[in-house]
Design an enzyme around this catalytic site. Sequence first.
Site, PDB file in Angstrom:
ATOM      1  N   CYS A 381      -5.065   2.657  -0.451  1.00 48.48           N
ATOM      2  CA  CYS A 381      -6.264   2.372   0.326  1.00 48.48           C
ATOM      3  C   CYS A 381      -7.241   3.555   0.244  1.00 48.48           C
ATOM      4  CB  CYS A 381      -5.885   2.018   1.757  1.00 48.48           C
ATOM      5  SG  CYS A 381      -7.201   1.178   2.672  1.00 48.48           S
ATOM      6  N   HIS A 515      -2.121  -2.319   0.768  1.00 42.88           N
ATOM      7  CA  HIS A 515      -1.024  -1.566   1.381  1.00 42.88           C
ATOM      8  C   HIS A 515       0.324  -2.150   0.945  1.00 42.88           C
ATOM      9  CE1 HIS A 515      -3.245   1.012   4.257  1.00 42.88           C
ATOM     10  NE2 HIS A 515      -4.161   0.050   4.158  1.00 42.88           N
ATOM     11  N   GLU A 517       3.194  -0.919   1.062  1.00 42.89           N
ATOM     12  CA  GLU A 517       4.311  -0.568   1.939  1.00 42.89           C
ATOM     13  C   GLU A 517       4.617  -1.676   2.944  1.00 42.89           C
ATOM     14  OE1 GLU A 517       0.648   1.340   3.986  1.00 42.89           O
ATOM     15  OE2 GLU A 517       1.329   0.818   1.968  1.00 42.89           O
TER      16      GLU A 517
END
Length: 543
Positions: A381, A515, A517
Site C-alpha cells: 500500500c 493488502h 496480509e
Amino acid sequence: MARYIFITGGVVSSLGKGLMAASLAALLQARGFRVRIRKFDPYLNVDPGTMSPYQHGEVYVTDDGAETDLDLGHYERFTGVSAHQGDNITSGRVYRDIIAKERRGDYLGATVQVIPHVTDAIKDFAQSDTDDLDFVLCEIGGTVGDIESLPFIEALRQLRNELGRDNTCFVHVTLVPYIAAAGELKTKPTQHSVREMTGLGVQPDILLCRCEKPLPDGERAKIALFCNVRKEAVIPALDASSIYAVPLQYHREGLDDEVLRHFGMTAPAPDLARWDDILDRYEHPEGEVTIGVVGKYVGLPDAYKSLNEALVHGGMANRVKVNIRWIDAELFEKGDDEIAARLEPMHGILVPGGFGERGSEGKIASVRFAKERKVPFLGICLGMQMACIEGARAAGHAKASSTEFGPTDEPVVGIITEWMSKEGLQQRSAEGDLGGTMRLGAYEACLSGNSHVSALYGGATTISERHRHRYEVNAAYRDALEKDGLVFSGMSPDGLLPEIVERPDHPWFIGVQFHPELKSKPFEPHPLFAGFIKAALQQARLV
C-alpha cells in the site's frame, strides 16, 4: 437451526476472547460443523476505520469492504471462512441505524428506547444470515460491567430466553491470577466476574480460566462450586507457546467436548492433522531469517497484527523462523549511517501501509537501501507508493511526492476520486468524510504474463486482493519509473490503476497497492509472503 455460543470476558481486558472464539470455531469445524463468528463492539464509533492504530490496533478489511475489528482476522485465519459486513457491529452502527429509522418515522411516533429497540437490533444482527450454519459464535468486546456493553448482554439474555438453553451457550473468559508472594492462584476475581454476569441475568455455562500456572484440581472444584457450573465446565487456559498451539491446547482441556455436551450433541473426534502440521512447522524450523519492518506504528504490534501473522505464515511455508524487527521510519531521517546500521543485518525489508506524512522520508530511504543493496523488498500500500516516489526521484523527478503530504509539482501519488468495481463506477469526493472516501474491499488485478509476481501466483493472469487506501500511483509517471527499472506488472482491469510494481533487475523487489496480509492463513500462506521469505532465506545464505 443454528446454535449460538456467546463469549464474554471478565476481570480484565485482553484475555484473548477473539483467539478463544477462533480456536473453538476451528475445533468445531474440525468435527465437521459449519461455523461463523461475529464480533459485537460496544464503542460508539460506527467502525474502527477512523480510529488511530494506537487506540484500536489494525483495521481488518473484508472482501465486501467492511472495516472491522482485528479479531475478524483471527476468525478468518483459523477457520478459512471469509468474514463480511454482517460479522461486526458496533454500538455506533446500531444507534446510527435506529436514529435514521426514527427520523424517517419508521417507529410511528413511538418512544425509542434501549429496550426494546436497541436490544432488538442487536438480536436481529446476531441471527441474520445463519440458515446454513450449525454454530454461530458471538464475541462481545470489552469486559462485563462496562456501561457500554450492558445493552449487548441484555440482548443476549433475551435471546437465550427466546431460543432456549438447548440452543444457546454462554462461555465466560476470566482471569485466575497467580500471586507470587502467596504462591497461589486466586479464584476470587473469577467468582466476582461470574457474580457480575448473574446480576445481569446471565448464568455462564462454561468458564475458560486464563492462568499462567496449572490450575489445581482443588481450585477448579472451588470455582465450579461458587460459580454454579460443573467442574468439567471449568476449562484451564494456560499461556501457550504460540497462538497456533491454542486450538490443540483447548481440545486437550476438553473445551469442544464440553460445548457439545452442553448442547446434547455427539460428533466424531476432530481431525486436527492440519493444526499438528502448523505447530510442527512453527516449533521446528530448519533455519531463520530476520525481516526489518520499517513503519509508522511500530510502538504497538497490534497495529500490524495481520502483517505479523502473514510473515509467520511465510516462515511456515519455508519451514524457517522469522525474526521481525520493528523499526520506526522516523529514525532513518537522521542520516545514512543510521539506515545502514539498522538495515544491513536484515535479510528482507518490508514497508507496510499507513497514512500521513510522518516517517515517509525514512520509508523512501529504506526503499533506496533495498534497491541499491539488492536486499529482498516488499512494499504494501503506502510502501508501494514510497517505492514509486523513490523510483521517480532516481529518474530525475527530484520533487516527486504524494498529494497526501501536501501540494506538490510532481504528484507521483494522488488521491483517487473514481474507479470501477463490480457494482460499476465508484465516485468519492476529496472533501468527503474520512470513513467514506477509500477504495475498500476486494478488487481484481490483471498480471503481466512474464512477471515475477505472476509466477508467484502460479501463473495466474487475474487475481483478487483486498484494498484500503484513498491515494493511487499516478500512471502518467509510468515511463519515468520504467526508466529507473520499476515496471508496472499488475493493473486494474480497466488499465488505469497500478496495482503491482516490481524490478526485474533485482533479486526480489515487489510493491503492491493492496493488502495481501489480510488473506494469508497458517494452512494457506499468501504466495507473496511465502516468496518474500524464500528470497530472504536465500539472502541469509549469501551473508
